[in-house]
Design a protein around this motif. Sequence first.
Motif, PDB file in Angstrom:
ATOM      1  N   ASP A  48      -1.927   2.592   0.640  1.00 33.12           N
ATOM      2  CA  ASP A  48      -2.235   1.936  -0.629  1.00 33.12           C
ATOM      3  C   ASP A  48      -2.646   0.482  -0.469  1.00 33.12           C
ATOM      4  O   ASP A  48      -3.524   0.000  -1.171  1.00 33.12           O
ATOM      5  N   ARG A  49      -1.988  -0.235   0.448  1.00 38.96           N
ATOM      6  CA  ARG A  49      -2.234  -1.671   0.553  1.00 38.96           C
ATOM      7  C   ARG A  49      -3.694  -1.975   0.885  1.00 38.96           C
ATOM      8  O   ARG A  49      -4.292  -2.890   0.336  1.00 38.96           O
ATOM      9  N   PHE A  50      -4.271  -1.229   1.810  1.00 38.34           N
ATOM     10  CA  PHE A  50      -5.635  -1.505   2.244  1.00 38.34           C
ATOM     11  C   PHE A  50      -6.642  -0.493   1.717  1.00 38.34           C
ATOM     12  O   PHE A  50      -7.833  -0.583   2.003  1.00 38.34           O
ATOM     13  N   GLY A  51      -6.173   0.479   0.951  1.00 35.01           N
ATOM     14  CA  GLY A  51      -7.078   1.480   0.414  1.00 35.01           C
ATOM     15  C   GLY A  51      -7.663   2.389   1.475  1.00 35.01           C
ATOM     16  O   GLY A  51      -8.719   2.995   1.270  1.00 35.01           O
ATOM     17  N   ALA A  52      -7.014   2.493   2.603  1.00 30.44           N
ATOM     18  CA  ALA A  52      -7.507   3.350   3.691  1.00 30.44           C
ATOM     19  C   ALA A  52      -7.035   4.786   3.490  1.00 30.44           C
ATOM     20  O   ALA A  52      -5.930   5.025   3.010  1.00 30.44           O
ATOM     21  N   VAL A  53      -7.874   5.723   3.856  1.00 33.31           N
ATOM     22  CA  VAL A  53      -7.528   7.141   3.753  1.00 33.31           C
ATOM     23  C   VAL A  53      -7.877   7.844   5.057  1.00 33.31           C
ATOM     24  O   VAL A  53      -8.755   7.400   5.801  1.00 33.31           O
ATOM     25  N   LYS A  54      -7.167   8.920   5.324  1.00 32.01           N
ATOM     26  CA  LYS A  54      -7.468   9.779   6.466  1.00 32.01           C
ATOM     27  C   LYS A  54      -7.991  11.096   5.944  1.00 32.01           C
ATOM     28  O   LYS A  54      -7.461  11.644   4.980  1.00 32.01           O
ATOM     29  N   VAL A  55      -9.030  11.602   6.587  1.00 30.89           N
ATOM     30  CA  VAL A  55      -9.572  12.908   6.222  1.00 30.89           C
ATOM     31  C   VAL A  55      -9.817  13.713   7.492  1.00 30.89           C
ATOM     32  O   VAL A  55     -10.002  13.155   8.580  1.00 30.89           O
TER      33      VAL A  55
END
Length: 365
Positions: free
Chosen positions: A68-75
């Motif tokens: 959430d803090r950096f808006g990073a996601v894994k796919v």
Amino acid sequence: MNELGQVIREAHPELETVRSAARQPVYLVGGAVRDLLLGRDRADVDLMVEGDASALAAELGGASSEHDRFGAVKVDVDGHEIDIVGARTETYEKPGALPTVTPAASIEEDLARRDFTINAMAIPLQGEPRLIDPHGGSADLEAGLLRVLHDRSFADDPTRAIRAARYASRFGFQLEPKTEELLRETDLTTVSADRRRTELERLAAEDNACDGFELLADWGVIDLRPGGLELMQTVAALLKAPHWAEIVPRERALVAAALGPPGAEEMLASMWVPKPGEGVELAERRDPVELILARAMGADWLDHYLTSWRKISLEIAGDDLIAAGVEQGPAIGRGLRAARHKKLEGEISGRDEELATALAAALRD
């Protein structure tokens, strides 16, 4: 398709799926670009999108996790895990603070926040592949140099000094002179112990971890414990043996070897060689990291503990003592420990002798 595009397709074929799905500008960034240019084996894939990372993840089938803090996601794309993050800028309220993140308007703004020039390059997935290199990272790669992007880099994030040691030891790179001057002023105490430990353990995971810790010490960033490098090297050699590797967390052990603080390892290393029963009682109360450090300091008997003594078990269990009339409670453990001790010492054998010994100890006032 140009030569760079062909290299990307061969190294990361899954990116064609991303390119086809993306509705916003997407870029391959960071270590993946660096390692492509170095001709190294496949690196982790980091993508930067000028827009919403979650939207791109949804177009690719949904995120498996999100920061959430950096808006990073894994796919997961065609069996490969990919990290996606939106373009951002970072500012620091004080030295060592976690950054305040705001969206960036362009890829160039995003690249300007990164640690070293060699990690501040990008390749667009749409259109003709080309290298975006506003800070001269490719030239520094060819020269084998680590260079920060601005003078406050190590003050903003002192853990970058540890990353410098990681890259220098991995690639055999040198610090650019101004970067070395800035790095030598690094104060790791401005970041939390957890952040320091995380970065130090990442360094310890490197094949050339000992070289990295030696660099940090030479730069004045860390203080090694007396004999720390030699202890690290011995621990690293011990961890090649399966009986140590299966119980000891490698990274934590190497950091402890280099930096301390001292635990029970010196006591274990300096004591007499115990008999099996005593040795098991001593070792089972200790952290595995303390054990391997003690072995590295000369406690050879710990090899016997791991390969033989600790594998000796009783034929009886707590239920047998309960069935014989012992009430549940501390007496059960006391009885079983006594029986195992005598079995390890070779004083008893067989189920009947074990039970008799355990009952005698359990029922003792």
